[in-house]
Design an enzyme around this catalytic site. Structure first.
Site, mmCIF file in Angstrom:
data_model
loop_
_atom_site.group_PDB
_atom_site.id
_atom_site.type_symbol
_atom_site.label_atom_id
_atom_site.label_comp_id
_atom_site.label_asym_id
_atom_site.label_seq_id
_atom_site.Cartn_x
_atom_site.Cartn_y
_atom_site.Cartn_z
ATOM 1 N N CYS A 1 17.678 32.434 20.559
ATOM 2 C CA CYS A 1 16.915 33.545 19.978
ATOM 3 C C CYS A 1 15.753 33.945 20.865
ATOM 4 O O CYS A 1 15.408 35.123 20.955
ATOM 5 C CB CYS A 1 16.432 33.177 18.576
ATOM 6 S SG CYS A 1 15.350 31.720 18.503
ATOM 7 N N HIS B 1 11.602 30.708 15.054
ATOM 8 C CA HIS B 1 12.670 31.656 15.354
ATOM 9 C C HIS B 1 12.068 32.888 16.025
ATOM 10 O O HIS B 1 11.027 33.403 15.593
ATOM 11 C CB HIS B 1 13.376 32.057 14.061
ATOM 12 C CG HIS B 1 14.597 32.889 14.253
ATOM 13 N ND1 HIS B 1 15.575 32.604 15.194
ATOM 14 C CD2 HIS B 1 15.011 34.020 13.617
ATOM 15 C CE1 HIS B 1 16.533 33.496 15.105
ATOM 16 N NE2 HIS B 1 16.210 34.384 14.178
ATOM 17 N N ASN C 1 16.856 40.914 13.563
ATOM 18 C CA ASN C 1 17.256 39.534 13.777
ATOM 19 C C ASN C 1 18.403 39.496 14.790
ATOM 20 O O ASN C 1 18.860 40.538 15.265
ATOM 21 C CB ASN C 1 17.683 38.913 12.433
ATOM 22 C CG ASN C 1 17.624 37.399 12.443
ATOM 23 O OD1 ASN C 1 17.340 36.776 13.460
ATOM 24 N ND2 ASN C 1 17.911 36.786 11.307
#
Length: 333
Positions: A106, A275, A295
């Site tokens: 990520c 994240h 996301n």
């Protein structure tokens, strides 16, 4: 104090429920009305796999970056809402939701997404898409590849070493397409199931054979990198002027089941991990100010791959680690 006690009691009660169970989802929805929880991941998804997707490592606090403070012009009014997709419709990467696959990348996916957006905005090139693969596999100072990394070194790497182009898995687009297949981060879907976190691919200095440029020839660079000091309006002004930014936040059990609304941490005492995501805008829903966030778990997670999170209070640390930069002008060395 009373609110903290209630939150602790709720968290303790929720700890007895499976973090992806229907009962846990129902309990979240029964305790607040700001956002809606629902089924994203299958209930039997291993917790260690989910933790593996949360690839922001601790330990980059000592890395100093220039901070932008007080950049809003005197008398300028920040609009109530802003969406980068609408501001720069000529830039397709802004609307794209990437899929990190079975890799804790990520940190890299968020970084190259922002770089791609800003490459289009400032160099007027909607066709260049920075390679997730190149950053996650070749930046040794960024962390541990699929086992996690940091935001700040990613942008420094862009400036000092450059990053080549690359499309989605199996796309044959760009110099180095992503080598991890898109998998099903959802209870139901047509993609193959996600596996355990896979090994980091080897760093190569070659483009795929069908690509027309050499590796060094294809590289593009950043000109400078910067961050913010939790200054909401400075962040907003930069986004509406220069494009999306990368940020990281702490993920708790309840976030995994986000479907819609303005997310606020409701359940879970300790975070599962950090994240990295991409902030593309902001707005107000009801009376809740929010950041609009992309996301990297594909379009069928959450709200078509997006989520909203409370703005202005550093919810889950979302405003405490924002990093971005500007691309080098084409033709400049």
């Amino acid at each position: 104090m009373k609110g903290l006690i209630l939150l602790f009691l709720f968290a303790a009660a929720s700890a007895k429920l499976h973090y992806l169970s229907d009962e846990y989802i129902e309990e979240i929805n029964g305790k607040q009305s700001s956002w809606v929880a629902g089924r994203n991941f299958p209930e039997d998804t291993p917790l260690e796999y989910i933790k593996g997707l949360l690839g922001v490592l601790e330990g980059d606090e000592a890395i100093e970056l220039p901070r932008r403070v007080g950049i809003v012009p005197k008398g300028f009014e920040i609009p109530e809402s802003f969406d980068s997709r609408e501001a720069w419709p000529q830039c397709p990467t802004i609307s794209e939701i990437r899929d990190q696959g079975s890799c804790g990348s990520c940190w890299a996916v968020g970084a190259v997404s922002v770089m791609s957006d800003r490459e289009c905005i400032h160099n007027n090139d909607p066709n260049f898409r920075y390679s997730d693969e190149d950053l996650v596999s070749c930046c040794a100072t960024c962390g541990m590849g699929c086992n996690g990394g940091w935001l700040k070194p990613s942008f420094n790497y862009w400036i000092n070493h450059g990053i080549v182009s690359g499309g989605r898995f199996n796309s044959s687009e760009g110099c180095k397409p992503y080598s991890f297949y898109e998998c099903e981060h959802h209870a139901e879907g047509e993609r193959p199931p996600c596996e355990d976190i896979l090994p980091t691919p080897a760093c190569t200095s070659e483009c795929i054979p069908e690509y027309g440029l050499g590796y060094e020839e294809d590289k593009r660079f950043g000109s400078h990198v910067y961050t913010f000091d939790k200054q909401e309006q400075d962040m907003q002004f930069d986004i509406m002027t220069n494009g999306p930014v990368e940020a990281s936040f702490n993920v708790y059990n309840d976030f995994l089941s986000y479907k819609s609304g303005v997310y606020k941490h409701t359940s879970g005492i300790l975070p599962l991990g950090g994240h990295a995501i991409r902030i593309i805008g902001w707005g107000v829903e009801g009376e809740e100010p929010y950041w609009l966030v992309a996301n990297s778990w594909n379009y069928d997670w959450g709200d078509n791959g997006l989520f909203k999170i409370l703005r202005g209070t550093n919810e889950c640390g979302i405003e405490g680690n924002i990093v971005t930069g500007m691309p080098r002008a084409l033709g400049r060395k």
